[in-house]
Design a protein around this motif. Structure first.
Motif, PDB file in Angstrom:
ATOM      1  N   ARG A   1      14.998 -66.707 -67.711  1.00 44.43           N
ATOM      2  CA  ARG A   1      16.445 -66.628 -67.593  1.00 44.43           C
ATOM      3  C   ARG A   1      16.940 -65.373 -68.282  1.00 44.43           C
ATOM      4  O   ARG A   1      16.585 -65.098 -69.438  1.00 44.43           O
ATOM      5  CB  ARG A   1      17.105 -67.858 -68.203  1.00 44.43           C
ATOM      6  N   GLY A   2      17.768 -64.620 -67.569  1.00 44.22           N
ATOM      7  CA  GLY A   2      18.278 -63.390 -68.155  1.00 44.22           C
ATOM      8  C   GLY A   2      19.786 -63.317 -68.047  1.00 44.22           C
ATOM      9  O   GLY A   2      20.467 -64.340 -68.171  1.00 44.22           O
ATOM     10  N   LEU A   3      20.289 -62.118 -67.774  1.00 47.28           N
ATOM     11  CA  LEU A   3      21.736 -61.895 -67.687  1.00 47.28           C
ATOM     12  C   LEU A   3      22.398 -62.951 -66.815  1.00 47.28           C
ATOM     13  O   LEU A   3      21.884 -63.305 -65.758  1.00 47.28           O
ATOM     14  CB  LEU A   3      21.995 -60.513 -67.079  1.00 47.28           C
ATOM     15  N   ASP A   4      23.546 -63.409 -67.245  1.00 45.37           N
ATOM     16  CA  ASP A   4      24.341 -64.410 -66.505  1.00 45.37           C
ATOM     17  C   ASP A   4      23.522 -65.654 -66.190  1.00 45.37           C
ATOM     18  O   ASP A   4      23.829 -66.369 -65.234  1.00 45.37           O
ATOM     19  CB  ASP A   4      24.888 -63.830 -65.194  1.00 45.37           C
ATOM     20  N   TRP A   5      22.492 -65.894 -66.958  1.00 44.03           N
ATOM     21  CA  TRP A   5      21.599 -67.039 -66.744  1.00 44.03           C
ATOM     22  C   TRP A   5      20.980 -67.009 -65.344  1.00 44.03           C
ATOM     23  O   TRP A   5      20.672 -68.015 -64.739  1.00 44.03           O
ATOM     24  CB  TRP A   5      22.344 -68.371 -66.953  1.00 44.03           C
TER      25      TRP A   5
ATOM     26  N   TRP B   1      12.219 -62.383 -63.093  1.00 46.69           N
ATOM     27  CA  TRP B   1      10.777 -62.380 -63.317  1.00 46.69           C
ATOM     28  C   TRP B   1      10.472 -61.465 -64.482  1.00 46.69           C
ATOM     29  O   TRP B   1      11.279 -60.596 -64.819  1.00 46.69           O
ATOM     30  CB  TRP B   1      10.030 -61.916 -62.071  1.00 46.69           C
ATOM     31  N   LEU B   2       9.296 -61.645 -65.074  1.00 47.78           N
ATOM     32  CA  LEU B   2       8.993 -60.887 -66.279  1.00 47.78           C
ATOM     33  C   LEU B   2       8.969 -59.385 -66.023  1.00 47.78           C
ATOM     34  O   LEU B   2       9.202 -58.590 -66.915  1.00 47.78           O
ATOM     35  CB  LEU B   2       7.638 -61.345 -66.846  1.00 47.78           C
ATOM     36  N   TRP B   3       8.679 -59.004 -64.767  1.00 48.75           N
ATOM     37  CA  TRP B   3       8.560 -57.569 -64.501  1.00 48.75           C
ATOM     38  C   TRP B   3       9.880 -56.957 -64.050  1.00 48.75           C
ATOM     39  O   TRP B   3       9.961 -55.774 -63.774  1.00 48.75           O
ATOM     40  CB  TRP B   3       7.472 -57.330 -63.432  1.00 48.75           C
ATOM     41  N   GLU B   4      10.937 -57.752 -63.933  1.00 45.92           N
ATOM     42  CA  GLU B   4      12.196 -57.198 -63.466  1.00 45.92           C
ATOM     43  C   GLU B   4      12.965 -56.568 -64.625  1.00 45.92           C
ATOM     44  O   GLU B   4      12.774 -56.927 -65.783  1.00 45.92           O
ATOM     45  CB  GLU B   4      13.040 -58.294 -62.814  1.00 45.92           C
ATOM     46  N   ASN B   5      13.852 -55.670 -64.287  1.00 42.69           N
ATOM     47  CA  ASN B   5      14.680 -55.031 -65.301  1.00 42.69           C
ATOM     48  C   ASN B   5      15.752 -56.010 -65.765  1.00 42.69           C
ATOM     49  O   ASN B   5      16.629 -56.396 -65.001  1.00 42.69           O
ATOM     50  CB  ASN B   5      15.323 -53.777 -64.710  1.00 42.69           C
ATOM     51  N   GLY B   6      15.667 -56.390 -67.012  1.00 42.98           N
ATOM     52  CA  GLY B   6      16.572 -57.409 -67.530  1.00 42.98           C
ATOM     53  C   GLY B   6      17.961 -56.895 -67.848  1.00 42.98           C
ATOM     54  O   GLY B   6      18.799 -57.651 -68.336  1.00 42.98           O
ATOM     55  N   HIS B   7      18.221 -55.607 -67.626  1.00 38.84           N
ATOM     56  CA  HIS B   7      19.542 -55.081 -67.987  1.00 38.84           C
ATOM     57  C   HIS B   7      20.431 -54.896 -66.778  1.00 38.84           C
ATOM     58  O   HIS B   7      21.560 -54.432 -66.898  1.00 38.84           O
ATOM     59  CB  HIS B   7      19.388 -53.748 -68.729  1.00 38.84           C
ATOM     60  N   VAL B   8      19.898 -55.148 -65.585  1.00 39.13           N
ATOM     61  CA  VAL B   8      20.683 -54.968 -64.371  1.00 39.13           C
ATOM     62  C   VAL B   8      21.190 -56.329 -63.905  1.00 39.13           C
ATOM     63  O   VAL B   8      20.416 -57.259 -63.719  1.00 39.13           O
ATOM     64  CB  VAL B   8      19.808 -54.334 -63.257  1.00 39.13           C
ATOM     65  N   HIS B   9      22.494 -56.430 -63.731  1.00 46.02           N
ATOM     66  CA  HIS B   9      23.059 -57.697 -63.265  1.00 46.02           C
ATOM     67  C   HIS B   9      22.597 -57.999 -61.849  1.00 46.02           C
ATOM     68  O   HIS B   9      22.388 -57.090 -61.046  1.00 46.02           O
ATOM     69  CB  HIS B   9      24.586 -57.629 -63.275  1.00 46.02           C
ATOM     70  N   LYS B  10      22.462 -59.287 -61.546  1.00 46.07           N
ATOM     71  CA  LYS B  10      22.098 -59.672 -60.186  1.00 46.07           C
ATOM     72  C   LYS B  10      23.374 -59.946 -59.409  1.00 46.07           C
ATOM     73  O   LYS B  10      24.400 -60.316 -59.995  1.00 46.07           O
ATOM     74  CB  LYS B  10      21.257 -60.948 -60.233  1.00 46.07           C
ATOM     75  N   PRO B  11      23.333 -59.754 -58.073  1.00 45.59           N
ATOM     76  CA  PRO B  11      24.526 -60.055 -57.292  1.00 45.59           C
ATOM     77  C   PRO B  11      24.875 -61.532 -57.434  1.00 45.59           C
ATOM     78  O   PRO B  11      23.998 -62.365 -57.643  1.00 45.59           O
ATOM     79  CB  PRO B  11      24.101 -59.721 -55.854  1.00 45.59           C
ATOM     80  N   VAL B  12      26.154 -61.824 -57.336  1.00 47.31           N
ATOM     81  CA  VAL B  12      26.582 -63.210 -57.451  1.00 47.31           C
ATOM     82  C   VAL B  12      26.005 -64.008 -56.289  1.00 47.31           C
ATOM     83  O   VAL B  12      26.092 -63.590 -55.130  1.00 47.31           O
ATOM     84  CB  VAL B  12      28.117 -63.295 -57.433  1.00 47.31           C
ATOM     85  N   ALA B  13      25.376 -65.136 -56.611  1.00 48.38           N
ATOM     86  CA  ALA B  13      24.714 -65.919 -55.577  1.00 48.38           C
ATOM     87  C   ALA B  13      25.730 -66.482 -54.599  1.00 48.38           C
ATOM     88  O   ALA B  13      26.921 -66.608 -54.911  1.00 48.38           O
ATOM     89  CB  ALA B  13      23.928 -67.054 -56.226  1.00 48.38           C
ATOM     90  N   ALA B  14      25.253 -66.769 -53.371  1.00 46.76           N
ATOM     91  CA  ALA B  14      26.121 -67.338 -52.346  1.00 46.76           C
ATOM     92  C   ALA B  14      26.719 -68.641 -52.873  1.00 46.76           C
ATOM     93  O   ALA B  14      26.123 -69.318 -53.697  1.00 46.76           O
ATOM     94  CB  ALA B  14      25.331 -67.587 -51.077  1.00 46.76           C
ATOM     95  N   GLY B  15      27.886 -68.964 -52.370  1.00 48.24           N
ATOM     96  CA  GLY B  15      28.602 -70.134 -52.866  1.00 48.24           C
ATOM     97  C   GLY B  15      27.846 -71.429 -52.617  1.00 48.24           C
ATOM     98  O   GLY B  15      26.962 -71.512 -51.765  1.00 48.24           O
ATOM     99  N   LEU B  16      28.188 -72.426 -53.402  1.00 44.75           N
ATOM    100  CA  LEU B  16      27.554 -73.728 -53.248  1.00 44.75           C
ATOM    101  C   LEU B  16      28.547 -74.670 -52.585  1.00 44.75           C
ATOM    102  O   LEU B  16      29.755 -74.474 -52.676  1.00 44.75           O
ATOM    103  CB  LEU B  16      27.170 -74.289 -54.611  1.00 44.75           C
TER     104      LEU B  16
ATOM    105  N   ARG C   1      33.829 -62.769 -82.634  1.00 49.92           N
ATOM    106  CA  ARG C   1      34.326 -63.301 -81.367  1.00 49.92           C
ATOM    107  C   ARG C   1      34.587 -62.200 -80.358  1.00 49.92           C
ATOM    108  O   ARG C   1      34.902 -62.469 -79.215  1.00 49.92           O
ATOM    109  CB  ARG C   1      35.620 -64.075 -81.596  1.00 49.92           C
ATOM    110  N   ASP C   2      34.509 -60.944 -80.795  1.00 46.39           N
ATOM    111  CA  ASP C   2      34.872 -59.856 -79.893  1.00 46.39           C
ATOM    112  C   ASP C   2      33.829 -59.620 -78.822  1.00 46.39           C
ATOM    113  O   ASP C   2      34.149 -59.208 -77.720  1.00 46.39           O
ATOM    114  CB  ASP C   2      35.067 -58.566 -80.705  1.00 46.39           C
ATOM    115  N   THR C   3      32.564 -59.824 -79.151  1.00 47.24           N
ATOM    116  CA  THR C   3      31.529 -59.628 -78.140  1.00 47.24           C
ATOM    117  C   THR C   3      30.769 -60.928 -77.952  1.00 47.24           C
ATOM    118  O   THR C   3      30.431 -61.603 -78.907  1.00 47.24           O
ATOM    119  CB  THR C   3      30.520 -58.551 -78.573  1.00 47.24           C
ATOM    120  N   THR C   4      30.524 -61.248 -76.685  1.00 45.10           N
ATOM    121  CA  THR C   4      29.765 -62.443 -76.362  1.00 45.10           C
ATOM    122  C   THR C   4      28.396 -62.018 -75.866  1.00 45.10           C
ATOM    123  O   THR C   4      28.308 -61.238 -74.927  1.00 45.10           O
ATOM    124  CB  THR C   4      30.466 -63.234 -75.242  1.00 45.10           C
TER     125      THR C   4
END
Ligand code: HEM
Lengths: 274, 256
Positions: A162-166, A170-185, A76-79
């Protein structure tokens, strides 16, 4: 019952059939056409045996190369991020982005299963049994294919995009870099009241009415234009078919609303939101 | 040499024991062909004669049969895995590690088990699609279609319950996410619409029932293990029996 029966021909040990007796009466087979049948052994068993061999060989072969994954011991320590369900559930997990859990995880799966079970009772078109045909059952085949395609597309998105934070990667993007939080809904009722300068209540009324209109129009228009279809099905079957159909089509519509207009909820009640 | 072989084989096939097991000769006659099918408990799932058109692979895609084959393979490999696996959170993970590294052919069995499980989900979907496209659910086969949908649900539940057993990160969190949804069930889940209003609490709703606790732990592992290895397979077998029985009784749909 016949009064007397007698052996006409002696039984041949090489044949499965023989003329046993002559009787008077009606038989169920009298008006049937002779069927074009062949012996199950060996003709069908041959196919089945080859298929079984091929599948078993394929499995053994693949098992040499595809190792079943085993990650770190459960803790449970790491998600993990992202947390992905097995591929066949990724369609549902993808829907979680667009719907609350009780819809994506419970209501829709239950509806899908009930809908599937109802198919034989909703589709009363007697044509197209026992052969592949599109022209004789256009609505049924289109409908099923649409549902399947939707399902497959959602799974493909879930597996590969689908990658980090869901977030979408794209397949060519770096999957280890978080994306900025999307604009509010925003919620549809609030958007109405704000942009049109009307009261909260009016905004809510408009969006509720829109939802009602979607189902009302969806029910009335096809009945109007395809009178034959409506008559053939009858009221109950027609309404069940169309409501299930509209809910299915509603899913990509809701997805589009969210992606294009950043709408989170269209309907808001004190108990649940859609 | 070949004469000797012939004599031996003649003698073997003429013993009372051989004849008790194999009741009919191999002589290629129509009578023997029928006997082969209907005197054998497994083969007699089939009719003695089948319509030529229904046998074609391009009609059935062989998908129902392949689903059954995969289910059998899963049962066999699953039983083998059960010899080495104990559903105890303190050792389940190590048991799987042992299976993968120490047990002879352990990794083969586990890999085959997993591949066949994924494969079965796939083939069952494809089978359903072929049944749909050939209109094979139309009368008189409506009921068998319903049985089929239940089999599909059971197949998915089997995969899902099996997913927890390795007790690794993948397992724990996939099941955590999955059961979170159970808590959102309308009426029966504490977070679902009308759940709290109906008196649902974290310690009495459906999620609690599923997990035997409020989070995925020892009770959940045991429950999933029993469901996965005993309860769900039994249900599958019962519904499969009905399914095949119905295929025979309703007749196979193939083109006339
Ligand atoms: C564990 C899963 C299943 C197994 C092992 C299975 C097995 C089979 C087999 C061996 C047949 C004979 C014909 C063929 O191979 O196509 C068959 C026929 C049939 N199956 Fe399934 N099936 C399964 C699931 C389903 C599902 C999910 C559906 C539909 C929702 C379904 C509906 C039917 C129907 C209606 C028939 C009769 C087809 C005809 O007469 O043409 N089955 N099944």
């Amino acid at each position: 019952m016949p009064e007397k029966s007698f052996e006409v021909f002696p039984r041949s040990p090489k044949k499965t059939y023989g003329l046993m007796e002559l009787v008077k009466g009606t038989a169920p087979g009298v008006e049937k056409e002779p069927e074009d049948t062949t012996f199950t052994w060996p003709n069908l068993f041959y196919n089945e045996f080859l298929m079984a061999l091929a599948v078993t060989a394929l499995l053994l072969f693949l098992s040499l190369y595809v190792q079943a994954p085993l990650e770190e011991e459960a803790s449970r320590d790491t998600t993990p991020n992202p947390m992905k369900a097995p591929w066949y559930f990724l369609g549902l997990q993808e829907l979680l982005v667009f719907f609350d859990p009780w819809i994506a995880g419970v209501a829709l799966p239950v509806l899908i299963m009930i809908g599937l079970m109802l198919i034989p009772f909703l589709d009363i078109n007697p044509k197209g049994r026992g052969s592949y045909t599109f022209s004789e059952r256009k609505f049924a085949v289109t409908n099923y294919s649409f549902g399947m395609a939707l399902w497959v597309v959602l799974i493909i998105i879930g597996v590969w995009f689908r990658g980090l934070d869901w977030n979408w990667y794209w397949l060519w993007e770096n999957g280890h870099v978080h994306k900025p939080v999307a604009a509010g809904l925003g919620d549809l009722p609030v958007m109405f009241s704000r942009n049109l300068g009307i009261s909260d209540f009016a905004g809510k009324a408009i969006s509720d009415l829109l939802m009602l209109a979607y189902f009302a129009i969806g029910l009335i228009i096809p009945a109007w234009f395809f009178k034959g279809f409506f008559k053939r099905l009858g009221v109950v079957r027609y309404i069940t078919t169309m409501v299930l159909f509209l809910i299915m089509v509603g899913i990509p519509i809701k997805i589009a609303l969210r992606l294009v207009f950043s709408i989170k909820y269209a309907i808001i009640t004190p108990w649940f939101k859609i | 040499m070949s004469k000797l072989m012939n004599r031996i084989s003649n003698w073997v096939t003429s013993t009372p024991f051989w004849k008790a097991v194999f009741r009919h000769g191999y002589e290629d006659t129509a009578r023997n062909r029928s006997l082969t099918t209907f005197s054998n408990v497994l083969y007699h799932l089939h009719p003695v004669k089948t319509r030529r058109e229904s046998i074609k692979i391009r009609y059935t895609w062989c998908m129902g049969g392949t689903s059954l084959l995969l289910f059998v393979i899963l049962t066999v490999t699953g039983v083998l895995l059960m010899f080495y696996y104990v559903p105890d959170t303190r050792r389940a993970y190590q048991d799987i590690k042992d299976i993968m590294t120490v047990v002879s052919f352990g990794s083969t069995f586990r890999n085959v088990h997993r591949l066949a499980a994924h494969g079965m989900v796939f083939t069952v979907w494809v089978h359903m699609t072929r049944v749909f496209l050939t209109g094979a659910y139309k009368p008189p086969r409506e009921f068998n279609w319903i049985v089929g949908v239940l089999l599909l649900v059971l197949t998915l539940l089997l995969s899902w319950t099996g997913y927890l057993l390795p007790w690794d990160q993948l397992a724990l969190w996939a099941i955590t996410v999955g059961t979170k949804m159970a808590a959102a069930t309308p009426f029966f889940g504490v977070e679902g619409p009308f759940g709290a209003e109906l008196g649902m609490r974290p310690d009495n709703d459906v999620k609690f029932m599923l997990l035997g606790g409020t989070e995925v732990g020892q009770n959940a592992l045991l429950r999933f293990y029993v469901l996965h290895c005993v309860v769900l397979p039994l249900f599958v077998v019962v519904f499969l029996a009905v399914h095949f029985w119905r295929v025979r009784k309703d007749g196979f749909s193939g083109p006339l």
